[in-house]
Design a protein around this motif. Structure first.
Motif, PDB file in Angstrom:
ATOM      1  N   LEU A 248      17.998  26.949  24.303  1.00 13.31           N
ATOM      2  CA  LEU A 248      18.631  26.538  25.562  1.00 13.31           C
ATOM      3  C   LEU A 248      19.375  25.212  25.385  1.00 13.31           C
ATOM      4  CD1 LEU A 248      15.951  27.442  28.275  1.00 13.31           C
ATOM      5  CD2 LEU A 248      18.233  28.442  28.007  1.00 13.31           C
ATOM      6  N   SER A 249      18.771  24.291  24.643  1.00 17.76           N
ATOM      7  CA  SER A 249      19.435  23.012  24.375  1.00 17.76           C
ATOM      8  C   SER A 249      20.712  23.226  23.567  1.00 17.76           C
ATOM      9  CB  SER A 249      18.485  22.085  23.615  1.00 17.76           C
ATOM     10  OG  SER A 249      17.316  21.837  24.360  1.00 17.76           O
ATOM     11  N   SER A 250      20.644  24.114  22.585  1.00 15.49           N
ATOM     12  CA  SER A 250      21.823  24.422  21.783  1.00 15.49           C
ATOM     13  C   SER A 250      22.925  25.028  22.642  1.00 15.49           C
ATOM     14  CB  SER A 250      21.440  25.384  20.651  1.00 15.49           C
ATOM     15  OG  SER A 250      22.566  25.751  19.897  1.00 15.49           O
ATOM     16  N   THR A 251      22.533  25.921  23.544  1.00 14.63           N
ATOM     17  CA  THR A 251      23.509  26.546  24.454  1.00 14.63           C
ATOM     18  C   THR A 251      24.179  25.496  25.326  1.00 14.63           C
ATOM     19  OG1 THR A 251      22.176  28.566  24.488  1.00 14.63           O
ATOM     20  CG2 THR A 251      23.807  28.288  26.247  1.00 14.63           C
ATOM     21  N   ALA A 252      23.386  24.556  25.856  1.00 16.12           N
ATOM     22  CA  ALA A 252      23.935  23.514  26.724  1.00 16.12           C
ATOM     23  C   ALA A 252      24.913  22.624  25.957  1.00 16.12           C
ATOM     24  CB  ALA A 252      22.797  22.676  27.304  1.00 16.12           C
ATOM     25  N   LEU A 253      24.595  22.298  24.730  1.00 18.41           N
ATOM     26  CA  LEU A 253      25.483  21.450  23.922  1.00 18.41           C
ATOM     27  C   LEU A 253      26.789  22.168  23.597  1.00 18.41           C
ATOM     28  CD1 LEU A 253      22.761  19.972  21.570  1.00 18.41           C
ATOM     29  CD2 LEU A 253      24.206  18.637  23.111  1.00 18.41           C
ATOM     30  N   THR A 254      26.697  23.453  23.241  1.00 14.22           N
ATOM     31  CA  THR A 254      27.902  24.230  22.952  1.00 14.22           C
ATOM     32  C   THR A 254      28.779  24.348  24.191  1.00 14.22           C
ATOM     33  OG1 THR A 254      26.756  25.506  21.246  1.00 14.22           O
ATOM     34  CG2 THR A 254      28.766  26.465  22.144  1.00 14.22           C
ATOM     35  N   ALA A 255      28.146  24.619  25.323  1.00  5.91           N
ATOM     36  CA  ALA A 255      28.894  24.750  26.577  1.00  5.91           C
ATOM     37  C   ALA A 255      29.565  23.432  26.964  1.00  5.91           C
ATOM     38  CB  ALA A 255      27.962  25.216  27.691  1.00  5.91           C
ATOM     39  N   THR A 256      28.860  22.323  26.756  1.00  8.62           N
ATOM     40  CA  THR A 256      29.432  21.011  27.081  1.00  8.62           C
ATOM     41  C   THR A 256      30.655  20.720  26.222  1.00  8.62           C
ATOM     42  OG1 THR A 256      27.257  20.168  27.727  1.00  8.62           O
ATOM     43  CG2 THR A 256      28.953  18.540  27.223  1.00  8.62           C
ATOM     44  N   TYR A 279      29.316  16.354  20.831  1.00  8.52           N
ATOM     45  CA  TYR A 279      28.237  17.222  21.323  1.00  8.52           C
ATOM     46  C   TYR A 279      27.962  18.357  20.340  1.00  8.52           C
ATOM     47  CZ  TYR A 279      28.468  14.721  25.723  1.00  8.52           C
ATOM     48  OH  TYR A 279      28.419  13.737  26.675  1.00  8.52           O
ATOM     49  N   ASP A 283      24.504  19.527  18.287  1.00  7.37           N
ATOM     50  CA  ASP A 283      24.056  20.921  18.185  1.00  7.37           C
ATOM     51  C   ASP A 283      23.803  21.318  16.739  1.00  7.37           C
ATOM     52  OD1 ASP A 283      23.459  23.536  19.129  1.00  7.37           O
ATOM     53  OD2 ASP A 283      25.462  24.183  18.547  1.00  7.37           O
TER      54      ASP A 283
END
Length: 334
Positions: A248-256, A279, A283
């Motif tokens: 989930l943290s990886s997803t948030a960083l990629t999305a950011t 960012y 990730d």
């Protein structure tokens, strides 16, 4: 009277080498290697793991010297502030550093498992092909470079706990292939005009920013979907809840990272593209940490990934801008 200038000159050269090592990416190969070791079922608190990490890091640094040596002509035109074209590191010194680091790394790999050297040899060929021929060929070059860096590190890491890279870990290698390809495409957005001037037909140069963003979304989605399926193709490894939190943290960083690129004013400023890349660099520490968590549990993953982030984040906000722009990070977005 001469001690101060001599000391200043030495410090100047040391900082040039520090820039060359790209400390904002140094945690990534180490964490990828530890993820590979842990996924083969080997205990990561083995002192020999430190030896392999030394080999991985020296090999990685050798590649950085080699890549900048091969690209010094183009850098002299559009990025003359970099260590080699600026003369802070001579071409001869860069060559010697590359050979020295590569020799040290290969010697350690030879002692651990000589099969790793075969992988290294193949990937060095791919890396040289990328820097000499394929760097100017868009997504093809990006994928080849990803194979010769992150995927090479992962495959060499698996030989620590297995004779040859196990086939069931190919999907994980593909995850890191996708992440490294994302990295190369995103980095191409940080200097579109410079690449155009030297004749490098990167994806942003050939297709523009909107198409490049679509490609980044696609690569990022594939990377995260394939990573999320890890409990399916690695059914015997069971720390799934903590793996999910890392993912989930990886997803948030990629999305950011993608969101910054998508909402930045046009034409896309280099500083905006670099802010997004910050960012992504975080990730590159978090995603390998997810696989460490899957194999070993929360405490080792949090300790190792936390150390990686603590190295990456300040380096990304300082050395990244010095290396790419030749000046400090601006206090306000462009």
């Amino acid at each position: 009277m001469t001690s101060e200038p001599t000391g200043a000159a030495v410090g100047h050269q040391m900082f040039a080498h520090l820039q060359e090592w790209r400390l904002y990416e140094a945690a990534h190969p180490l964490l990828v290697a530890v993820a590979a070791i842990s996924l083969t079922g080997h205990h990561i608190w083995d002192w020999r793991v430190l030896l392999l990490c030394f080999a991985i890091l020296t090999g990685w640094i050798a590649g950085l010297y080699l890549g900048d040596y091969l690209g010094r002509g183009q850098d002299a035109l559009v990025k003359p502030h970099r260590p080699i074209p600026s003369g802070r590191i001579t071409a001869r010194t860069a060559t010697l550093c590359a050979l020295g680091c590569a020799s040290a790394g290969c010697l350690v790999i030879l002692v651990i498992n000589w099969h790793g050297l075969i992988i290294v040899a193949l990937m060095v060929g791919a890396y040289c092909a990328y820097n000499v021929f394929l760097k100017s060929h868009g997504i093809v070059g990006d994928v080849v470079e990803a194979l010769s860096t992150s995927v090479c590190v992962f495959l060499v890491g698996t030989t620590f706990g297995a004779s040859w890279p196990p086939l069931h870990l190919v999907p994980v290698a593909t995850v890191f292939l996708l992440q490294a390809s994302f990295s190369n495409v995103a980095l191409a957005l940080t200097d579109i005009e410079g690449d155009r001037r030297v004749g490098w037909h990167t994806l942003p140069v050939r297709r523009g920013v909107p198409t490049t963003l679509v490609v980044l979304v696609g690569i990022g989605a594939l990377q995260l979907i394939l990573a999320a399926l890890a409990p399916v193709y690695l059914p015997d490894i069971g720390y799934v809840p903590v793996f999910g939190l890392f993912l989930l943290s990886s997803t948030a960083l990629t999305a950011t990272s993608i969101l910054i690129l998508a909402t930045a004013p046009r034409p896309l400023a280099r500083t905006d593209a670099l802010r997004a890349f910050e960012y992504h660099l975080i990730d590159k520490a978090v995603l390998p940490g997810a696989f460490i968590a899957l194999a070993t549990g929360p405490l080792p993953a949090l300790a190792l990934t936390g150390a990686g982030v603590l190295l990456t984040w300040p380096a990304a906000r300082t050395l990244l801008y010095r290396y790419e722009l030749g000046r400090p990070r601006p206090t306000q977005p462009a």
